[in-house]
Write an enzyme that holds these catalytic residues in place. Sequence first.
Site, PDB file in Angstrom:
ATOM      1  N   ASP A  17      12.011  -0.292  -6.656  1.00 22.77           N
ATOM      2  CA  ASP A  17      10.964  -1.306  -6.675  1.00 22.77           C
ATOM      3  C   ASP A  17      11.423  -2.613  -6.032  1.00 22.77           C
ATOM      4  O   ASP A  17      12.554  -3.049  -6.231  1.00 22.77           O
ATOM      5  CB  ASP A  17      10.629  -1.552  -8.154  1.00 22.77           C
ATOM      6  CG  ASP A  17       9.522  -2.545  -8.343  1.00 22.77           C
ATOM      7  OD1 ASP A  17       8.435  -2.290  -7.836  1.00 22.77           O
ATOM      8  OD2 ASP A  17       9.759  -3.575  -9.003  1.00 22.77           O
TER       9      ASP A  17
ATOM     10  N   GLU B   9      10.256   0.568  -1.799  1.00 20.41           N
ATOM     11  CA  GLU B   9       8.989  -0.133  -1.950  1.00 20.41           C
ATOM     12  C   GLU B   9       9.203  -1.523  -1.381  1.00 20.41           C
ATOM     13  O   GLU B   9       9.659  -2.445  -2.053  1.00 20.41           O
ATOM     14  CB  GLU B   9       8.556  -0.213  -3.421  1.00 20.41           C
ATOM     15  CG  GLU B   9       7.099  -0.654  -3.570  1.00 20.41           C
ATOM     16  CD  GLU B   9       6.881  -2.057  -4.123  1.00 20.41           C
ATOM     17  OE1 GLU B   9       5.737  -2.513  -4.114  1.00 20.41           O
ATOM     18  OE2 GLU B   9       7.853  -2.705  -4.562  1.00 20.41           O
TER      19      GLU B   9
END
Length: 651
Positions: A285, A327
């Site tokens: 992330d 991401e």
Amino acid sequence: MYEQVSHSLLNDILLKLDPDIIKQKDMRYFYTRLGANFYAIHSLFHLLYGDRRDVPEMMLKLVETLARRYIARPDRLRAKDLEREVNHNWFLSQEWVGMALYSDGFAGDLKGLQSKLPYLQELGVNMVHVMPVLDCPEGRSDGGYAVRDFRKIDARIGTVEDIDALSQSMHHRGMLLTLDVVLNHTSDEHEWARRARAGEKDYQDYYYVFKDRVMPDMFDETMPEIFPESAPGNFTWNDGMGKWVMTAFNAYQWDLNYSNPNVFIEMLDIILYWANHGADIMRLDAVAFLWKKIGSTCQNEREAHLILQLFKDCCQVTAPGVLFIAEAIVAPVEITKYFGEDAIIAKECEIAYNATFMALLWDAVATKKADLLNRGLNSLPDKLARATWLNYIRCHDDIGLGFDDMDILALGYDPAAHRRFLVDYFTGRFEGSIARGVPFAVNHKTGDARISGSLASLVGLQSALETGDEKATDDAIKVILLLHGMILSFGGIPLLYYGDEVGTLNDYGYLDDDRKSDDSRWVHRPTIDWDKVELRNQPNTVEYRLFTALKKMIAVRKELPAFADFNNRDIKDLGNPHLLAFMRFDHQHASPNVFVIGNFDAAPQHVDLHQLRQMGMFKFAGVRDVITGEEPAIFNDRLVIPGYGLYWLSD
Ligand code: GLC
Ligand code: GLC
């Protein structure tokens, strides 16, 4: 690679290893992989942390972490690592089709999700990104991205045993499990943050902590705000510590400080912990944010890339079959850098979110033209071999319009005005707009804004159903299928978003919950209504029309080697601004090419077959759409593409 300095350090480390590790049998694969990766690990560690005096101790700790997690790695996963080493292009195949979902919203909890695997199989989905499952403070969780305990599952959705059972059941079914690792920050209730607050210097060093505003003010000069409405600024005053702490996202998400090698090693251990619980793929992330530097935006810094390379090299020692997804929702030229500089010696993530394609598809929906889409795709830098895109239309986040200003300018539009139009269009403020999105992260200082909303509501299904307009309903269904047809054929792993397969609309329930009402992304994080999903079996319903068509496209995709991702795509400019067209060819030239052509306009468009033949396509008489198996409409040697139509053509 053999290099004396790193090798002699490795020899020292091996001598000092904990006796528990040394006495382990069956460490062959571990030691060969350690030898193969050690030069890179050492070089990266030196670049990042070389000015510290404790480098040898830290390196020992790092190697022990790798070894312990290798020892704990279940046999079935070790066997998978070996299989994937042999068949190392496995993830580039067209056979993979993904879906991202919240286990609670989709099926109540992890056990519920396991019981719904047959539903996913029915659709053809065989890779599931289970949205964050870890323990977070209630109401201050950022949808699971503010983790309080990286080794504990949120009690409301299950236990670690449930994840083990889920992963085993998925593996028996030939499915892949993707889990998140929230690398950039922790919740302010994480143990490290609590100890920092209690005054422990060692834990304050896990974060960016400052006694006054001098440094924070300098950072704020160049750091953009991620959530300008709900969390302005990038620092939060903490009374307990009497200090400022960096919080680039929400005030309760404390940014981890990767200039501290202890942080790196802790997070590596967490990656390997979940790899050992059966995650095939780790979604890393917010990777763009991993390194902070005064005078910069604190995104995409070179060191962030070095950290990812180091994570990759370390993971290759213990769990080499595990892949990383980056991401990084950043500028097009920056995204491809997260694959790494080199597929072997400087690899980062095998997979990256194709945020550029996603945003450009939305541009095409609003403008009914594919001109910016064409241009943006043509200016996408080439990606590495053995790297692949995650192609998506919607996800749990907002839609940011992160395409290149130069491309917008080249088409004669003003970038700021064009983006304003898009936000107005999708939030229904533009006159005549059928979209029902909600603004997100409106920044009055910069004029920026992003967009929330479910796919179906953004393309007009919600407004069509409200007014009972059948033609508009048909059109919305066509657009949903057109967009899916694009992500299924572009090259890479298509990632569907749960609920979109049956046309789930916006869910405004979040407005009644004060812990969610300031974050409009909740409008598109639905709780699935399984009675509605049942309608997929009833002909003529919206659910049936969408689900059946998607299921068909997914099945067809899996049969076409041309849709595997070996950088085997040619974008074709057909001179018609409403059309996006590209040729996909089998890189082994063993099976037919597929010509993908989509029309973003409501009116039919046509293409001269003669023009296509000149481009080397359709040498034979019979052109066939492989989705329907039928011949497309051809009139006077012109191929007609209906409004919002899509063909996958082959001869
Ligand atoms: C990622 C997540 C997003 C979250 C952010 C901060 O971008 O996708 O939902 O808000 O990280 O953790
Ligand atoms: C979240 C935000 C997005 C931001 C990203 C960074 O996804 O919604 O706009 O760029 O985090 O990872």
